[in-house]
Enzyme design. Structure first.
Site, PDB file in Angstrom:
ATOM      1  N   SER A 561       0.831  -1.185   0.000  1.00  0.00           N
ATOM      2  CA  SER A 561       0.000   0.000   0.000  1.00  0.00           C
ATOM      3  C   SER A 561       0.881   1.255   0.000  1.00  0.00           C
ATOM      4  O   SER A 561       1.589   1.510  -0.974  1.00  0.00           O
ATOM      5  CB  SER A 561      -0.949  -0.040   1.206  1.00  0.00           C
ATOM      6  OG  SER A 561      -1.978   0.890   1.079  1.00  0.00           O
ATOM      7  N   HIS A 676      -8.469  -4.558  -1.206  1.00  0.00           N
ATOM      8  CA  HIS A 676      -7.148  -4.039  -0.855  1.00  0.00           C
ATOM      9  C   HIS A 676      -6.313  -5.076  -0.119  1.00  0.00           C
ATOM     10  O   HIS A 676      -5.079  -5.031  -0.164  1.00  0.00           O
ATOM     11  CB  HIS A 676      -7.298  -2.780  -0.001  1.00  0.00           C
ATOM     12  CG  HIS A 676      -6.018  -2.037   0.209  1.00  0.00           C
ATOM     13  ND1 HIS A 676      -5.239  -1.579  -0.839  1.00  0.00           N
ATOM     14  CD2 HIS A 676      -5.354  -1.684   1.335  1.00  0.00           C
ATOM     15  CE1 HIS A 676      -4.164  -0.967  -0.361  1.00  0.00           C
ATOM     16  NE2 HIS A 676      -4.214  -1.021   0.949  1.00  0.00           N
TER      17      HIS A 676
END
Length: 705
Positions: A561, A676
């Site tokens: 991320s 995610h």
């Protein structure tokens, strides 16, 4: 994988000369941002196939995948509490037979005795089969103090967006005619048993630029949502707006929160009639808990209180009744961490406040008790030099449930009462022989003289430099604490274990940008100071080389991320030092990140690339803009999900396209589900761990040269 021999194929769809790419018009790969585009997915399928063809053929792959799956599906894992609900406890259980999970409930008495008697409430796998949906569990919000009605969030495929349905714990069924909301990035919470706080996608004007709710409404049971009454709103440029409530003894305190930026909040009390009264908390303070009629927050800037000036990182309290009465409540200090400490977690039980503190990145649990002469602090007796995490606290009575683990010690769940000794409720079994390895904490010196801690795991009696994997994050106040090697932070399970079992070294680096030492540690890597986090990472790698623990070219940089910005930047800046990078669900193109999905919400962290002054410093380290066509760049492995609706898959896709155009070696694995977090089940997590191990062995392993 696309290697240098694939240059000819790359020329068929990309120019050989890549522009500076300071504008969208300069980007020849912007078409890869079309998430479900036919051309884009065809390219993804090609890269996936090329990568799997090479890495699944490695001899270690099938063994690693099978071992990873065995570890992840181990039925001896701890059934951690999702929530302590009065005299009951809930848990989401996943194993080989239930990959999406069983949401279940047991009595707290049987749970604390180590023999919980579970009753299944929702079988997520069966629900998905019955409804023809790939449901991924997103949690349950149950209304205290009875906890009979819950708001269940289910995501199709693992996206951040989910559907919300009301569930009756007593009957074990969804409520006919109950509260339901269609798929959206909604903010939903209980106002009372017949009313909800709701912020959701209502069409044009209802969402912020970041894609989150801008409006907060009260929705009454049995009415159409179109009649819901608006009580608060944010601005288009805000991050989001939401409502929530906290039960404090017999009092339910209700709040609305407007977030103008990622790091600022404007919180107001909500009266029974829906009107609001602003709280006096500084906008950059973090709301932590409510206890005994006090709202407790962590400071991120200095504040004048009744006891003098409190510094960033301290816990401070205000009287909520004074706010309701219209007076100006004087804040007072509850707890002050030392210079080596940072408050990471805060939770309230019936009469106590529980604080998880990092002290030089080692976890401690502290109990805070209010009294006539102030608050008293007591360190709780738990194993030292460990990572401590608060799982939950009891709403009735004063018990904290915490896990304790280290890199070589599997997690143990403790019930820590206010009175008496901590009791071990459950422990995970050892998955490897820890006596073969050593762990030590070391400190590197960064470019500006800052001491940067890191943890090093390697085989005992290791001779000579070892191939080394360094993982870090360096952003958003998120501290990276050492966990058992089967669950290190890759979203791919036991990669850390597999790497050290193969005779290599693993490092967890506590670089600036995280919360390891409180607000200052984060602020030292914000916006124009971002280079500090990259310098810290380089310092750790250089320290390992100087200590003859590894050698240049045999170091892999790993991040997820925000960590994608990190590993992309360090690879560009020091290709001499790193031989590989692992980039998961990554941010890479910082010129366009604020235009992609939730990217606009992070401009307080990185800067706004559409502002000339901000782009001037961001341009220096944005990974995508600084990729070069040299032959000796680190070989990258990008892993991500097509359905990631937080960090756009276009980031990794466009970076891969550049590698391909330059004829550079890279690896790519884009999973079609998972959001995610990438993996939606253990099968995918195990596969990814095995792919990454094969990749590391191939690129920086002992025989890589």
């Amino acid at each position: 994988m696309v290697a240098r021999w694939a240059l000819a194929a790359a020329l068929a769809f990309a120019p050989t000369t890549i522009a500076a790419q300071d504008t969208d018009a300069d980007d020849p790969y912007i078409w890869l941002e079309e998430i479900q585009g036919e051309r884009a997915l065809a390219k993804v399928d090609q890269w996936n196939a090329d990568t799997e063809a090479v890495l699944t053929d490695q001899p270690e792959y099938p063994l690693a995948k099978a071992w990873a799956k065995q570890i992840l599906d181990d039925t001896r894992q701890i059934a951690l509490p999702d929530a302590i609900q009065g005299d009951m406890v809930t848990n989401l259980w996943r194993d080989a037979d239930n990959p999406r999970g069983l949401w279940r409930i047991a009595s707290l008495e049987s749970y604390m005795a180590g023999a919980p008697e579970w009753r299944v409430l929702i079988d997520v796998d069966k629900l998905g089969e019955d409804e023809g949906q790939s449901w991924v569990w997103h949690g349950a919000n149950c209304l205290a103090p009875d906890y009979a009605r819950c708001l269940i969030a289910l995501s199709p495929g693992g996206t951040d967006a989910d559907v919300v349905r009301e569930f009756d714990v007593t009957t074990g069924r969804f409520v006919d005619g109950g509260f339901t909301l269609p798929e959206a990035k909604s903010n939903v919470a209980w106002f009372d048993e017949d009313t909800l706080f709701v912020g959701t996608d209502e069409g044009e004007g209802s969402l912020t630029d970041s894609g989150y709710p801008r409006l907060v409404k009260l929705w009454d049971r049995g009415t159409d949502f179109s009649t819901a009454r608006q009580i608060a709103e944010g601005e288009q440029a805000d991050i989001s707006a939401s409502g929530f409530s906290v039960l404090d003894g017999d009092t339910r305190w209700r709040f609305v929160n407007r977030s103008p930026s990622f790091w600022t909040n404007q919180i107001s009390l909500v009266k029974a009639d829906g009107s609001t009264v602003p709280l006096p908390l500084p906008e950059d303070a973090e709301f932590e808990a409510v206890l005994n009629g006090l709202v407790i927050a962590k400071l991120n800037s200095a504040l004048e209180t009744t006891g003098g000036t409190e510094q960033p990182g301290a816990l401070v309290a205000w009287s909520l009744q004074s706010v309701l009465d219209g007076s100006d409540p004087a804040p007072f200090a509850v707890f002050r961490p030392s210079d080596t400490q940072a408050i990471e977690e805060v939770a309230a039980s019936e009469t106590k406040l529980w604080v998880k503190v990092l002290d030089d990145v080692s976890g401690k649990l502290i109990e805070l008790s209010p009294g006539q002469s102030g608050w008293t602090a007591r360190d709780m007796e738990l194993p030292a030099n460990s990572t401590v995490q608060i799982a939950d606290t009891s709403g009735t009575g004063d018990t904290a449930f915490v896990t304790v683990e280290s890199m070589l010690t599997p997690p143990t769940l403790y019930a820590v009462p206010s009175e008496g000794e901590a009791v071990a409720i459950a422990s995970e079994p050892a998955q490897f022989d820890a006596s073969k390895f050593t762990v030590e904490q070391k400190f590197a010196t960064s470019k500006d003289g800052t001491k940067v801690p890191y943890y090093l795991v390697r085989p005992k009696d290791a001779q000579g430099p070892l191939p080394t994997l360094i993982h870090a994050y360096g952003g958003f106040r998120a501290a990276q604490t050492p966990k058992y090697l089967t669950a290190e932070p890759y979203r791919s399970g036991p990669l850390g274990l597999f790497w050290v079992e193969s005779g290599n070294a693993y490092v967890l680096a506590n670089i600036r940008g995280g919360g390891e030492y409180g607000p200052r540690w984060h602020e030292d890597a914000l916006r124009e100071k971002r280079q500090n986090s990259f310098d810290d990472f380089h310092a750790v790698a250089d320290d390992l080389v100087a200590s003859r623990l590894t050698t240049p070219g045999h170091i892999a940089a790993s991040g997820r991320s925000n960590g994608g910005v990190l590993v992309g930047a360090v690879a560009n800046q020091r290709p001499d030092l790193y031989g590989a990078i692992i980039s998961g669900s990554p941010l890479i193109d910082m010129r366009r990140y604020n235009k992609l999905l939730a990217g606009a919400s992070w401009m307080a962290e990185y800067g706004n690339p559409d502002v000339r002054e901000d782009w001037a410093f961001m341009r220096e380290w944005s990974p995508y803009q600084n990729m070069s066509d040299g032959p000796d760049v680190p070989a990258a492995f990008y892993y991500l999900s097509t359905l990631d609706d937080r960090v756009h898959p276009g980031h990794a896709r466009k970076a891969a396209a550049k590698h391909e155009a330059y004829g550079q070696t890279f690896y790519y694995h884009e999973y079609r589900e998972g959001g995610h977090s990438v993996g939606s089940d253990h099968e995918e997590d195990a596969k990814r761990a095995a792919l990454l191990l094969s990749y590391l062995n191939r690129e920086i392993g002992k025989d890589a040269d």
